[in-house]
Scaffold this motif. Structure first.
Motif, PDB file in Angstrom:
ATOM      1  N   SER A   1      35.068  24.039  43.893  1.00 57.46           N
ATOM      2  CA  SER A   1      34.110  25.099  44.222  1.00 57.46           C
ATOM      3  C   SER A   1      34.704  26.129  45.195  1.00 57.46           C
ATOM      4  O   SER A   1      34.185  27.240  45.314  1.00 57.46           O
ATOM      5  N   THR A   2      35.799  25.755  45.861  1.00 58.05           N
ATOM      6  CA  THR A   2      36.422  26.690  46.804  1.00 58.05           C
ATOM      7  C   THR A   2      36.889  27.977  46.116  1.00 58.05           C
ATOM      8  O   THR A   2      36.882  29.055  46.707  1.00 58.05           O
ATOM      9  N   GLY A   3      37.319  27.865  44.854  1.00 52.98           N
ATOM     10  CA  GLY A   3      37.817  29.035  44.131  1.00 52.98           C
ATOM     11  C   GLY A   3      36.741  30.095  43.990  1.00 52.98           C
ATOM     12  O   GLY A   3      36.947  31.277  44.326  1.00 52.98           O
TER      13      GLY A   3
ATOM     14  N   MET B   1      25.420  39.748  35.072  1.00 52.97           N
ATOM     15  CA  MET B   1      26.783  40.114  34.662  1.00 52.97           C
ATOM     16  C   MET B   1      27.746  39.059  35.190  1.00 52.97           C
ATOM     17  O   MET B   1      27.697  38.706  36.360  1.00 52.97           O
ATOM     18  N   LYS B   2      28.628  38.580  34.314  1.00 53.13           N
ATOM     19  CA  LYS B   2      29.605  37.595  34.767  1.00 53.13           C
ATOM     20  C   LYS B   2      31.019  38.140  34.601  1.00 53.13           C
ATOM     21  O   LYS B   2      31.363  38.705  33.560  1.00 53.13           O
ATOM     22  N   PHE B   3      31.812  38.005  35.624  1.00 53.20           N
ATOM     23  CA  PHE B   3      33.212  38.433  35.561  1.00 53.20           C
ATOM     24  C   PHE B   3      34.127  37.214  35.645  1.00 53.20           C
ATOM     25  O   PHE B   3      33.981  36.383  36.543  1.00 53.20           O
ATOM     26  N   GLY B   4      35.058  37.126  34.701  1.00 54.01           N
ATOM     27  CA  GLY B   4      35.963  35.980  34.627  1.00 54.01           C
ATOM     28  C   GLY B   4      37.144  36.112  35.574  1.00 54.01           C
ATOM     29  O   GLY B   4      37.304  37.127  36.268  1.00 54.01           O
ATOM     30  N   GLY B   5      37.976  35.076  35.593  1.00 54.56           N
ATOM     31  CA  GLY B   5      39.081  34.978  36.541  1.00 54.56           C
ATOM     32  C   GLY B   5      40.072  36.128  36.473  1.00 54.56           C
ATOM     33  O   GLY B   5      40.548  36.609  37.505  1.00 54.56           O
TER      34      GLY B   5
ATOM     35  N   SER C   1      33.787  34.171  38.507  1.00 54.10           N
ATOM     36  CA  SER C   1      34.677  32.999  38.419  1.00 54.10           C
ATOM     37  C   SER C   1      35.682  33.038  39.557  1.00 54.10           C
ATOM     38  O   SER C   1      35.843  34.056  40.222  1.00 54.10           O
ATOM     39  N   ALA C   2      36.435  31.962  39.666  1.00 55.15           N
ATOM     40  CA  ALA C   2      37.529  31.939  40.638  1.00 55.15           C
ATOM     41  C   ALA C   2      38.629  32.891  40.176  1.00 55.15           C
ATOM     42  O   ALA C   2      38.782  33.146  38.982  1.00 55.15           O
ATOM     43  N   VAL C   3      39.389  33.410  41.128  1.00 55.19           N
ATOM     44  CA  VAL C   3      40.552  34.243  40.806  1.00 55.19           C
ATOM     45  C   VAL C   3      41.471  33.460  39.845  1.00 55.19           C
ATOM     46  O   VAL C   3      41.691  32.259  40.044  1.00 55.19           O
ATOM     47  N   ALA C   4      41.987  34.153  38.830  1.00 53.92           N
ATOM     48  CA  ALA C   4      42.802  33.510  37.793  1.00 53.92           C
ATOM     49  C   ALA C   4      43.796  32.506  38.385  1.00 53.92           C
ATOM     50  O   ALA C   4      44.410  32.778  39.416  1.00 53.92           O
TER      51      ALA C   4
ATOM     52  N   GLU D   1      45.051  25.318  40.051  1.00 53.31           N
ATOM     53  CA  GLU D   1      45.783  24.850  41.238  1.00 53.31           C
ATOM     54  C   GLU D   1      44.933  23.903  42.082  1.00 53.31           C
ATOM     55  O   GLU D   1      45.452  22.971  42.686  1.00 53.31           O
ATOM     56  N   LEU D   2      43.629  24.132  42.091  1.00 47.35           N
ATOM     57  CA  LEU D   2      42.765  23.219  42.838  1.00 47.35           C
ATOM     58  C   LEU D   2      42.717  21.847  42.162  1.00 47.35           C
ATOM     59  O   LEU D   2      42.635  20.813  42.836  1.00 47.35           O
TER      60      LEU D   2
END
Ligand code: ASP
Ligand code: MG
Length: 460
Positions: free
Chosen positions: A121-123, A4-8, A37-40, A45-46
């Motif tokens: 990758s920090t996100g 299962m994948k969840f987007g930003g 994914s990273a938070v929206a 911003e990165l």
């Protein structure tokens, strides 16, 4: 198991994360492995942070680091997770990493792709840790799995491709014990590491790819891509507000749509699933009760198997090159000499039409066009038309259905059509128009194929 994948946006605010936990919990019996994914807005911003730091704009870089961390700290507080020490550790590590990276960018004086991947990758590092912590707080036992230990990629920073057999061994070793214990493994999307252990990313939107790839590695029964729309739609809703959800489609149809920019799936996302025949569903995490779009190998049961247009996609920002050479009349090798040039200049061509002495192609409008025209002009005449768009009707077997072109083009009275392509694949009728006609054309076709009794609000 299922992936299962969840987007930003699905992890962008406390309410969304709570819903994600409910969705995961509803799938517990099926053994979910989760990719996030990273938070929206974080990845954007990165990217800005990398640019600012590489250009020695320290104030801006520091502001960005501050905003990124703040957003996550707030999310953690709003979810009541401030007491989780492993989460605080993850936060301080992210903070140290970003500050160190800012210095390294400054020293490099340019956006080094390797550093950029570390930065981006920090996100996903943060979002995945937050989700693990929240799941555990809800008595859904979850375990963080570092994508860099499970997904081995080549070393193309910024657009890395994972290596199947290398990853398979590692992923099975990491994921299987967690799944066997009935716990939920959670991994960063978008991220992997090359054979030397250096962090890589798959390119923007790459978390979907992580999910299908993980599904393939672990032989998942299905892959669920949870996003913020109801599924794949019959057209881009920003052009066609009444666009409808497509209930079922084939891998071929979906890949074609992805290529033509239907903004739901990353173009290469489906490949791992196609290779293993794993069904992929696109679902809305804001409305989990909506059935979404299911993408499978065959279209069985789909409108009784009748060939039909499923979706109308488009691609704008194109130029048409009309290449003519009378010298080449009846000669062979004309096409290959043209395509060699596109190949050398690494320029993809979308659509091609030929006559005896001329060839027309579409390419993305870009700076390279002048160079291409110069080289082509050595042996042909080239006319360039900018401001073009491809419209593409996609549907299993539509090219074999008698009368289908008449149905499509019958709607387009008064529209100037530059190129037509039909027959190269069974599922796609494409043509080139002026960009200024795009909205009109897509709406006319949408009315033709998706209104009427069966179309009123009903999914296709
Ligand atoms: N966070 C990455 C991006 O924004 C990857 C993804 O969301 O799929 O592109
Ligand atoms: Mg995405």
């Amino acid at each position: 198991m299922i992936a299962m994948k969840f987007g930003g946006t699905s992890v962008g605010e406390p309410k969304a994360i709570r819903r994600v936990a409910e969705i995961i919990s509803s799938r517990r019996a099926r053994g979910p492995a989760v990719v996030v994914s990273a938070v929206a807005k974080t990845t954007d911003e990165l990217v800005s942070l990398s640019d600012a730091a590489a250009n020695a704009n320290r104030d801006r870089a520091d502001d960005l680091i501050g905003w990124i961390l703040e957003r996550h700290i707030k999310l953690i507080a709003d979810l009541g997770l401030d007491g989780d020490t492993s989460l605080s550790q993850a936060l301080s590590q992210a903070s140290e990493d970003l500050t160190r990276l800012r210095q390294r960018f400054e020293e490099a004086g340019k956006v080094e792709p390797m550093l950029m991947d570390l930065c981006l990758s920090t996100g996903e590092f943060l979002s995945s840790h937050i989700l693990v912590s929240y799941l555990n707080s809800q008595d859904i036992q979850a375990v963080w799995v570092d994508a860099r230990e499970a997904i081995v990629t080549d070393s193309r920073f910024g657009s890395a491709r994972p290596l199947f057999s290398e990853s398979r061994r590692l992923a099975c070793r990491l994921f299987e014990p967690i799944l066997e214990e009935g716990k939920v493994p959670v991994m960063q999307g978008f991220v992997g590491a090359d054979v030397r252990g250096r962090t890589t990313t798959f390119g923007r939107g790459g978390s979907d790819y992580s999910a299908t790839f993980l599904g393939a590695l672990l032989e998942a029964k299905s892959v669920e891509i949870w996003t913020d729309v109801d599924g794949v739609l019959t057209a881009d809703p920003s052009l066609v507000p009444e666009a409808k959800r497509i209930r079922r489609m084939t891998f071929e149809e979906a890949s074609e749509l992805a290529y033509f920019g239907a903004r739901v799936l990353h173009p290469s996302t489906l490949r791992p699933a196609i290779e293993r025949g794993i069904p992929v569903s696109v679902l809305n995490s804001m409305k989990p009760e909506v059935e979404g779009t299911k993408i499978t190998c065959s279209s069985e049961g789909d409108r009784g198997g009748e060939a039909t247009v499923k979706s109308i996609a488009y691609k704008e920002g194109l130029s048409v090159l009309n290449i003519t050479s009378t010298r080449m009349l009846m000669a062979y090798g004309f096409l290959s000499s043209i395509f060699r040039i596109f190949n050398q200049l690494e320029t993809p061509v979308d659509l091609v039409a030929t006559s005896e002495v001329s060839v027309s192609v579409t390419v993305d409008t870009c700076e390279k066009i002048d160079q291409i025209v110069n080289v082509l002009s050595e042996f042909s005449e080239v006319e360039v038309q900018h401001g073009k768009a491809i419209v593409c009707c996609v549907g299993e077997d539509i090219c074999r259905k008698p009368g289908m072109p008449a149905q499509v083009f019958g709607e387009l009275e008064g529209i100037r059509i530059t190129l037509i392509s039909q027959g190269a694949s069974r599922i796609n009728i494409s043509f080139v128009i002026n960009e200024s006609d795009l909205s009109d054309v897509v709406n006319r076709l949408h009315r033709k194929f998706f209104s009427g009794p069966s179309g009123e609000g009903a999914p296709v």
